[in-house]
Design a protein around this motif. Sequence first.
Motif, PDB file in Angstrom:
ATOM      1  N   ALA A 296      24.299  28.556  33.387  1.00 44.57           N
ATOM      2  CA  ALA A 296      24.494  27.474  32.419  1.00 44.57           C
ATOM      3  C   ALA A 296      23.380  26.435  32.544  1.00 44.57           C
ATOM      4  O   ALA A 296      22.853  25.949  31.536  1.00 44.57           O
ATOM      5  CB  ALA A 296      25.861  26.830  32.621  1.00 44.57           C
ATOM      6  N   ARG A 297      23.015  26.106  33.762  1.00 41.71           N
ATOM      7  CA  ARG A 297      21.963  25.108  33.966  1.00 41.71           C
ATOM      8  C   ARG A 297      20.617  25.598  33.426  1.00 41.71           C
ATOM      9  O   ARG A 297      19.926  24.891  32.684  1.00 41.71           O
ATOM     10  CB  ARG A 297      21.863  24.775  35.458  1.00 41.71           C
ATOM     11  N   ARG A 298      20.259  26.841  33.763  1.00 41.08           N
ATOM     12  CA  ARG A 298      18.970  27.357  33.316  1.00 41.08           C
ATOM     13  C   ARG A 298      18.980  27.636  31.806  1.00 41.08           C
ATOM     14  O   ARG A 298      17.991  27.385  31.120  1.00 41.08           O
ATOM     15  CB  ARG A 298      18.613  28.627  34.093  1.00 41.08           C
ATOM     16  N   PHE A 299      20.095  28.135  31.289  1.00 41.86           N
ATOM     17  CA  PHE A 299      20.234  28.392  29.861  1.00 41.86           C
ATOM     18  C   PHE A 299      20.053  27.108  29.075  1.00 41.86           C
ATOM     19  O   PHE A 299      19.329  27.055  28.071  1.00 41.86           O
ATOM     20  CB  PHE A 299      21.605  29.009  29.603  1.00 41.86           C
ATOM     21  N   GLY A 300      20.707  26.042  29.536  1.00 42.91           N
ATOM     22  CA  GLY A 300      20.568  24.760  28.857  1.00 42.91           C
ATOM     23  C   GLY A 300      19.132  24.263  28.837  1.00 42.91           C
ATOM     24  O   GLY A 300      18.635  23.788  27.806  1.00 42.91           O
ATOM     25  N   ASN A 301      18.467  24.389  29.961  1.00 39.44           N
ATOM     26  CA  ASN A 301      17.059  23.956  30.021  1.00 39.44           C
ATOM     27  C   ASN A 301      16.181  24.794  29.099  1.00 39.44           C
ATOM     28  O   ASN A 301      15.306  24.270  28.400  1.00 39.44           O
ATOM     29  CB  ASN A 301      16.547  24.052  31.463  1.00 39.44           C
ATOM     30  N   TRP A 302      16.415  26.092  29.091  1.00 40.58           N
ATOM     31  CA  TRP A 302      15.616  26.975  28.233  1.00 40.58           C
ATOM     32  C   TRP A 302      15.892  26.720  26.757  1.00 40.58           C
ATOM     33  O   TRP A 302      14.981  26.772  25.928  1.00 40.58           O
ATOM     34  CB  TRP A 302      15.902  28.435  28.587  1.00 40.58           C
ATOM     35  N   LEU A 303      17.152  26.453  26.413  1.00 38.62           N
ATOM     36  CA  LEU A 303      17.472  26.153  25.016  1.00 38.62           C
ATOM     37  C   LEU A 303      16.785  24.869  24.565  1.00 38.62           C
ATOM     38  O   LEU A 303      16.211  24.801  23.470  1.00 38.62           O
ATOM     39  CB  LEU A 303      18.981  26.014  24.838  1.00 38.62           C
ATOM     40  N   ARG A 304      16.846  23.842  25.390  1.00 39.08           N
ATOM     41  CA  ARG A 304      16.253  22.556  25.011  1.00 39.08           C
ATOM     42  C   ARG A 304      14.735  22.634  24.916  1.00 39.08           C
ATOM     43  O   ARG A 304      14.123  21.959  24.095  1.00 39.08           O
ATOM     44  CB  ARG A 304      16.678  21.476  26.008  1.00 39.08           C
ATOM     45  N   SER A 305      14.124  23.457  25.760  1.00 43.99           N
ATOM     46  CA  SER A 305      12.661  23.569  25.736  1.00 43.99           C
ATOM     47  C   SER A 305      12.181  24.506  24.629  1.00 43.99           C
ATOM     48  O   SER A 305      10.980  24.563  24.354  1.00 43.99           O
ATOM     49  CB  SER A 305      12.160  24.084  27.089  1.00 43.99           C
ATOM     50  N   GLY A 306      13.109  25.246  24.025  1.00 49.49           N
ATOM     51  CA  GLY A 306      12.722  26.205  22.997  1.00 49.49           C
ATOM     52  C   GLY A 306      12.231  27.525  23.545  1.00 49.49           C
ATOM     53  O   GLY A 306      11.754  28.383  22.788  1.00 49.49           O
ATOM     54  N   GLU A 307      12.355  27.737  24.864  1.00 48.69           N
ATOM     55  CA  GLU A 307      11.894  28.992  25.463  1.00 48.69           C
ATOM     56  C   GLU A 307      12.838  30.146  25.169  1.00 48.69           C
ATOM     57  O   GLU A 307      12.490  31.311  25.369  1.00 48.69           O
ATOM     58  CB  GLU A 307      11.747  28.817  26.975  1.00 48.69           C
ATOM     59  N   ILE A 308      14.038  29.828  24.712  1.00 49.59           N
ATOM     60  CA  ILE A 308      15.024  30.857  24.434  1.00 49.59           C
ATOM     61  C   ILE A 308      15.891  30.376  23.280  1.00 49.59           C
ATOM     62  O   ILE A 308      15.978  29.169  23.009  1.00 49.59           O
ATOM     63  CB  ILE A 308      15.881  31.132  25.700  1.00 49.59           C
ATOM     64  N   THR A 309      16.517  31.312  22.575  1.00 45.41           N
ATOM     65  CA  THR A 309      17.482  30.968  21.536  1.00 45.41           C
ATOM     66  C   THR A 309      18.808  31.651  21.875  1.00 45.41           C
ATOM     67  O   THR A 309      18.875  32.489  22.778  1.00 45.41           O
ATOM     68  CB  THR A 309      17.016  31.421  20.144  1.00 45.41           C
TER      69      THR A 309
END
Length: 344
Positions: A296-309
């Motif tokens: 959840a922590r890494r997913f949230g960071n990746w979503l906010r940075s646009g690195e993942i959808t």
Amino acid sequence: MAAVLPSTTREIQLAELPGGLPGPEHFTITQKPVPLPGPGQVVVRNRYFLVFPGLRTLIGGQVDGVPLPRIHPGDSLFGPAVGEVIAAAPDAPLRPGDIVTHLLGWREHALVAAADCASPCEVLPDPVAHLSSGSAAYGALTRLAEVRPGDTVFVTGAAGAVGTLAGPVARLLGAERVIGSTRSQDKAERLRAELGYDAVVVPGPRSLDEQLASAAPGGIDVLLDTVGGEQLTAAVRAARPGARFALVGALSGQLSPRGDGGSASAEIDTFRLVTQGVSLHGYSGQDHPGVAEEWARRFGNWLRSGEITFPHVLIPGMDQAPRALQELFEGRHFGTVVVELPPT
């Protein structure tokens, strides 16, 4: 207790056992009184709930080794959900207005023990993202397959709830080449264009062995398998020395009109497993309790940075949920399938 509760609510129940894959005709929507919370309980108005292939197994009755109960005719369906607490017993640690996740989806309102709810932290920018299956993909890729820089990774069922996250996560973990499989050319194109898959194999006139040989001439280092069957068979033949295989699903059995969704046979060349030193493990989140929070922590960071959808489709309303399950079995959707309930 707080708010005035609605007098009735609706739930989706299994009406009869199907002879194969369940369809809308095997379910019914029933109306029930909204229960009052007892000691330690809360009433949750569901906002979203997950449509997932594991329901086929629970309805089929083959639940050995599955940490969920069988669903009998007359039982309400269940599964991951996100909702808002609208009433709480005085001794419950949750209060009206709290957003929670729990396992009593497929209904408009759920009476849940507060201890069985989780209060999702704000690490994810959208509540519906808490219904992603990314924790399984992330856990398998970090705990079992241990993706390393330069790896070639093969993800089966890449257009599903797990696969649409597994490929991008593998890339973020250092994979050099990411290959997927799916059942249609349209989805294959989306996997390449939207999620950065380098190549996608599609069962058809060309054998999977031939397609994998073209996509990964040097073989594969990692398999994240959600399908089993012939795709697992082909992956074993494409394994490089020391390849690490993580199995997280068995869609070849769950999506088959034959059987009961509790078995997925595959012919595996065990000689190659031995000579190539391939490790093969099944992934269970219960064995890795710290993964969900880390994900959840890494997913949230990746979503906010646009690195993942988070590829997902929202199906509007309870009435459409049985049809959404059928469409999931038919492979009509891309990513995670979620039913969205309107405010009441």
